[in-house]
Structures are given as structure tokens and as C-alpha cells.
Motif scaffolding. Structure first.
Motif, PDB file in Angstrom:
ATOM      1  N   PHE A  37      92.493  80.389   6.435  1.00  0.00           N
ATOM      2  CA  PHE A  37      91.926  79.495   5.447  1.00  0.00           C
ATOM      3  C   PHE A  37      93.091  78.743   4.800  1.00  0.00           C
ATOM      4  O   PHE A  37      94.249  79.139   4.938  1.00  0.00           O
ATOM      5  CB  PHE A  37      91.174  80.285   4.372  1.00  0.00           C
ATOM      6  CG  PHE A  37      89.863  80.862   4.823  1.00  0.00           C
ATOM      7  CD1 PHE A  37      89.810  81.894   5.757  1.00  0.00           C
ATOM      8  CD2 PHE A  37      88.668  80.386   4.308  1.00  0.00           C
ATOM      9  CE1 PHE A  37      88.602  82.432   6.169  1.00  0.00           C
ATOM     10  CE2 PHE A  37      87.445  80.921   4.707  1.00  0.00           C
ATOM     11  CZ  PHE A  37      87.418  81.949   5.640  1.00  0.00           C
ATOM     12  N   ARG A  38      92.756  77.673   4.086  1.00  0.00           N
ATOM     13  CA  ARG A  38      93.798  76.968   3.348  1.00  0.00           C
ATOM     14  C   ARG A  38      93.228  76.447   2.029  1.00  0.00           C
ATOM     15  O   ARG A  38      92.030  76.221   1.907  1.00  0.00           O
ATOM     16  CB  ARG A  38      94.385  75.823   4.166  1.00  0.00           C
ATOM     17  CG  ARG A  38      93.424  74.684   4.442  1.00  0.00           C
ATOM     18  CD  ARG A  38      94.078  73.674   5.391  1.00  0.00           C
ATOM     19  NE  ARG A  38      93.183  72.549   5.662  1.00  0.00           N
ATOM     20  CZ  ARG A  38      93.451  71.589   6.546  1.00  0.00           C
ATOM     21  NH1 ARG A  38      94.592  71.621   7.259  1.00  0.00           N
ATOM     22  NH2 ARG A  38      92.608  70.591   6.741  1.00  0.00           N
ATOM     23  N   GLN A  39      94.134  76.267   1.087  1.00  0.00           N
ATOM     24  CA  GLN A  39      93.743  75.744  -0.211  1.00  0.00           C
ATOM     25  C   GLN A  39      94.788  74.754  -0.698  1.00  0.00           C
ATOM     26  O   GLN A  39      95.951  75.121  -0.901  1.00  0.00           O
ATOM     27  CB  GLN A  39      93.576  76.873  -1.234  1.00  0.00           C
ATOM     28  CG  GLN A  39      92.997  76.416  -2.554  1.00  0.00           C
ATOM     29  CD  GLN A  39      92.529  77.567  -3.411  1.00  0.00           C
ATOM     30  OE1 GLN A  39      92.894  78.724  -3.202  1.00  0.00           O
ATOM     31  NE2 GLN A  39      91.678  77.261  -4.375  1.00  0.00           N
ATOM     32  N   LYS A  43      91.702  71.811  -4.951  1.00  0.00           N
ATOM     33  CA  LYS A  43      90.581  71.893  -4.018  1.00  0.00           C
ATOM     34  C   LYS A  43      90.182  73.341  -3.782  1.00  0.00           C
ATOM     35  O   LYS A  43      90.947  74.266  -4.044  1.00  0.00           O
ATOM     36  CB  LYS A  43      90.940  71.210  -2.702  1.00  0.00           C
ATOM     37  CG  LYS A  43      91.158  69.719  -2.813  1.00  0.00           C
ATOM     38  CD  LYS A  43      91.324  69.085  -1.444  1.00  0.00           C
ATOM     39  CE  LYS A  43      91.458  67.580  -1.550  1.00  0.00           C
ATOM     40  NZ  LYS A  43      91.595  66.943  -0.221  1.00  0.00           N
ATOM     41  N   GLN A  44      88.978  73.505  -3.244  1.00  0.00           N
ATOM     42  CA  GLN A  44      88.510  74.842  -2.916  1.00  0.00           C
ATOM     43  C   GLN A  44      89.147  75.332  -1.618  1.00  0.00           C
ATOM     44  O   GLN A  44      89.565  74.536  -0.775  1.00  0.00           O
ATOM     45  CB  GLN A  44      86.984  74.839  -2.762  1.00  0.00           C
ATOM     46  CG  GLN A  44      86.231  74.662  -4.073  1.00  0.00           C
ATOM     47  CD  GLN A  44      84.733  74.868  -3.902  1.00  0.00           C
ATOM     48  OE1 GLN A  44      84.184  74.630  -2.830  1.00  0.00           O
ATOM     49  NE2 GLN A  44      84.088  75.324  -4.953  1.00  0.00           N
ATOM     50  N   ARG A  45      89.212  76.655  -1.496  1.00  0.00           N
ATOM     51  CA  ARG A  45      89.706  77.228  -0.256  1.00  0.00           C
ATOM     52  C   ARG A  45      88.729  76.890   0.864  1.00  0.00           C
ATOM     53  O   ARG A  45      87.512  76.997   0.693  1.00  0.00           O
ATOM     54  CB  ARG A  45      89.857  78.749  -0.403  1.00  0.00           C
ATOM     55  CG  ARG A  45      90.595  79.413   0.729  1.00  0.00           C
ATOM     56  CD  ARG A  45      90.857  80.868   0.424  1.00  0.00           C
ATOM     57  NE  ARG A  45      91.749  81.026  -0.731  1.00  0.00           N
ATOM     58  CZ  ARG A  45      92.299  82.201  -1.081  1.00  0.00           C
ATOM     59  NH1 ARG A  45      92.042  83.295  -0.353  1.00  0.00           N
ATOM     60  NH2 ARG A  45      93.076  82.265  -2.133  1.00  0.00           N
ATOM     61  N   GLU A  46      89.276  76.502   2.016  1.00  0.00           N
ATOM     62  CA  GLU A  46      88.413  76.120   3.128  1.00  0.00           C
ATOM     63  C   GLU A  46      88.825  76.828   4.409  1.00  0.00           C
ATOM     64  O   GLU A  46      89.994  77.165   4.614  1.00  0.00           O
ATOM     65  CB  GLU A  46      88.465  74.595   3.359  1.00  0.00           C
ATOM     66  CG  GLU A  46      89.824  74.070   3.756  1.00  0.00           C
ATOM     67  CD  GLU A  46      89.811  72.580   4.067  1.00  0.00           C
ATOM     68  OE1 GLU A  46      88.754  71.931   3.949  1.00  0.00           O
ATOM     69  OE2 GLU A  46      90.871  72.051   4.450  1.00  0.00           O
ATOM     70  N   LEU A  47      87.837  77.029   5.269  1.00  0.00           N
ATOM     71  CA  LEU A  47      88.080  77.669   6.551  1.00  0.00           C
ATOM     72  C   LEU A  47      88.825  76.708   7.477  1.00  0.00           C
ATOM     73  O   LEU A  47      88.470  75.528   7.577  1.00  0.00           O
ATOM     74  CB  LEU A  47      86.753  78.073   7.189  1.00  0.00           C
ATOM     75  CG  LEU A  47      86.791  78.608   8.611  1.00  0.00           C
ATOM     76  CD1 LEU A  47      87.525  79.935   8.655  1.00  0.00           C
ATOM     77  CD2 LEU A  47      85.372  78.754   9.147  1.00  0.00           C
ATOM     78  N   ALA A  60      87.654  74.182  12.126  1.00  0.00           N
ATOM     79  CA  ALA A  60      87.148  73.136  11.256  1.00  0.00           C
ATOM     80  C   ALA A  60      87.311  71.797  11.973  1.00  0.00           C
ATOM     81  O   ALA A  60      88.251  71.607  12.761  1.00  0.00           O
ATOM     82  CB  ALA A  60      87.926  73.127   9.945  1.00  0.00           C
ATOM     83  N   SER A  62      88.320  69.052  10.919  1.00  0.00           N
ATOM     84  CA  SER A  62      89.542  68.349  10.536  1.00  0.00           C
ATOM     85  C   SER A  62      90.776  68.780  11.327  1.00  0.00           C
ATOM     86  O   SER A  62      91.768  68.060  11.360  1.00  0.00           O
ATOM     87  CB  SER A  62      89.807  68.544   9.040  1.00  0.00           C
ATOM     88  OG  SER A  62      89.940  69.917   8.744  1.00  0.00           O
ATOM     89  N   TYR A  91      98.291  78.371   3.091  1.00  0.00           N
ATOM     90  CA  TYR A  91      97.486  78.915   4.178  1.00  0.00           C
ATOM     91  C   TYR A  91      97.390  80.428   4.026  1.00  0.00           C
ATOM     92  O   TYR A  91      98.408  81.114   3.868  1.00  0.00           O
ATOM     93  CB  TYR A  91      98.102  78.547   5.519  1.00  0.00           C
ATOM     94  CG  TYR A  91      97.830  77.119   5.907  1.00  0.00           C
ATOM     95  CD1 TYR A  91      98.443  76.067   5.216  1.00  0.00           C
ATOM     96  CD2 TYR A  91      96.951  76.792   6.935  1.00  0.00           C
ATOM     97  CE1 TYR A  91      98.183  74.748   5.535  1.00  0.00           C
ATOM     98  CE2 TYR A  91      96.685  75.465   7.269  1.00  0.00           C
ATOM     99  CZ  TYR A  91      97.304  74.456   6.556  1.00  0.00           C
ATOM    100  OH  TYR A  91      97.044  73.149   6.881  1.00  0.00           O
TER     101      TYR A  91
END
Length: 113
Positions: A37-39, A43-47, A60, A62, A91
């Protein structure tokens, strides 16, 4: 106690590459799936990507086509190519065991334009 230790972050120019590693320890059972995941700031943490014990992967939108997740024994890797400034983030390695989630401490990736 499960521990996840990440390494491999750093500063890279746009278009460059980095490889993140996450070593898992302390679990008698297989951690499955494992992923990243990354943040980014504000921003919110995203997969980013996951891989399961059968080798099935998920990315993802992206990062698809630029990042590759892989694993070996108790380690999960994230090969990041064609990096963009928008990939800049902390990350985090993630691993699941039954209903429990485990997280690493995070590693900073900074992509300069």
C-alpha cells in the motif's frame, strides 16, 4: 509476533526504477495474501499491489504495467519502473493471516520531476 520489515525506498528521478523488499518473520502460518500500500501526504492509504500463495496478482490501475509484485519464501518484492512524481509516497508492506492485518513501518519513495 509477526514483523514486516521494508527496505529499498529512496529518491529517484522520474522515469527511474526502485525495488522494494519486505521480509516477514514471526509467523508459524503462511501470511496470505501479501501486498503493498502507499500513502501520499494529505491522502488516504491506497492499495498498490497484492500477491497470494497461488501467485495470483492484483494491481491498482495507476501502476499496472509499470510495477511488478513477486514473492519468495517469506519475502515480497515490488519492482517499480517508469516512476512518476505522483508515485511519491510512503510505501507500506501488508500481510494477512486469517482475519488479522499486519503492517510494516513504511519506506519513503520520492520521485523528482
Amino acid at each position: 509476533q509477526v514483523q514486516l520489515v521494508e527496505s529499498g525506498g529512496g529518491l529517484v528521478q522520474a522515469g527511474g526504477s526502485l525495488r522494494l523488499s519486505c521480509v516477514a518473520s514471526g509467523s508459524r502460518s503462511r501470511l496470505d495474501p501479501m501486498g503493498w500500500f502507499r500513502q501520499a501526504p494529505g491522502k488516504q492509504r491506497e492499495l498498490v499491489a497484492t500477491i497470494n500463495s497461488r501467485g495470483s496478482t492484483f494491481y491498482a490501475v495507476s501502476v499496472k504495467g509499470r510495477f511488478t509484485i513477486s514473492n519468495a519464501k517469506n519475502t515480497v518484492y515490488l519492482q517499480m519502473n517508469s516512476l512518476k512524481p505522483e508515485d511519491t509516497a510512503v510505501y507500506y508492506c501488508n500481510a494477512k493471516l486469517l482475519r488479522y492485518d499486519f503492517w510494516g513501518q513504511g519506506t519513503q519513495v520520492t520521485v523528482s520531476s
